[in-house]
Write a protein that holds these residues in place. Structure first.
Motif, short mmCIF file in Angstrom:
data_model
loop_
_atom_site.label_atom_id
_atom_site.label_comp_id
_atom_site.label_asym_id
_atom_site.label_seq_id
_atom_site.Cartn_x
_atom_site.Cartn_y
_atom_site.Cartn_z
N GLY A 36 0.79 -1.23 0.00
CA GLY A 36 0.00 0.00 0.00
C GLY A 36 0.82 1.28 0.00
O GLY A 36 0.28 2.36 0.16
N GLY A 37 2.13 1.20 -0.15
CA GLY A 37 2.98 2.38 -0.23
C GLY A 37 3.53 2.88 1.08
O GLY A 37 4.30 3.83 1.09
N ALA A 38 3.18 2.26 2.20
CA ALA A 38 3.63 2.76 3.50
C ALA A 38 5.04 2.31 3.86
O ALA A 38 5.84 3.09 4.37
N CYS A 39 5.36 1.05 3.59
CA CYS A 39 6.65 0.50 4.05
C CYS A 39 7.82 0.87 3.13
O CYS A 39 8.96 0.88 3.56
N GLN A 40 7.55 1.13 1.89
CA GLN A 40 8.54 1.49 0.87
C GLN A 40 9.55 0.39 0.59
O GLN A 40 10.61 0.63 0.01
N ASN A 41 9.25 -0.86 0.95
CA ASN A 41 10.16 -1.98 0.66
C ASN A 41 10.31 -2.21 -0.84
O ASN A 41 11.34 -2.71 -1.28
N CYS A 42 9.30 -1.90 -1.62
CA CYS A 42 9.35 -2.15 -3.07
C CYS A 42 9.96 -0.99 -3.85
O CYS A 42 9.97 -1.02 -5.09
N LEU A 43 10.48 0.01 -3.17
CA LEU A 43 11.05 1.19 -3.83
C LEU A 43 11.90 0.78 -5.03
O LEU A 43 12.75 -0.09 -4.94
#
Length: 92
Positions: A36-43
């Motif tokens: 959902g964009g909160a953790c930014q792990n997929c940056l």
């Protein structure tokens, strides 16, 4: 149908499909957690193509300016090439 290039893979993205979902559906391995964009792990770093503004939500200005985005919330508007982040950009 947007075409995605990630590392050495070429992937198809369905209409209104998020990049992370398209990658996972076709076996491309991207890090992720919250979706959902909160953790930014997929940056990820965009190497070619247009980055939808919404897919940079919550990122620091420096990262947005360098072309970073979040595949978990990114619905591409056209073909894109992207890569994992450059570790030098993540640390100061």
């Amino acid at each position: 149908m947007p075409r995605l290039r990630y590392k050495d893979q070429v992937l198809d993205c369905r209409e209104d499909e998020k990049i992370l979902d398209a990658c996972l559906r076709q076996g491309a391995s991207l890090p992720f957690s919250c979706r959902g964009g909160a953790c930014q792990n997929c940056l990820s770093l965009c190497l070619a193509g247009d980055i939808p503004t919404e897919s940079q939500r919550g990122l620091k200005t420096e990262l947005r300016q360098k072309g970073y985005f979040l595949p978990c919330i990114c619905v591409p508007t056209g073909d894109m090439e992207f890569a994992p982040p450059d570790l030098n950009d993540l640390y100061t």
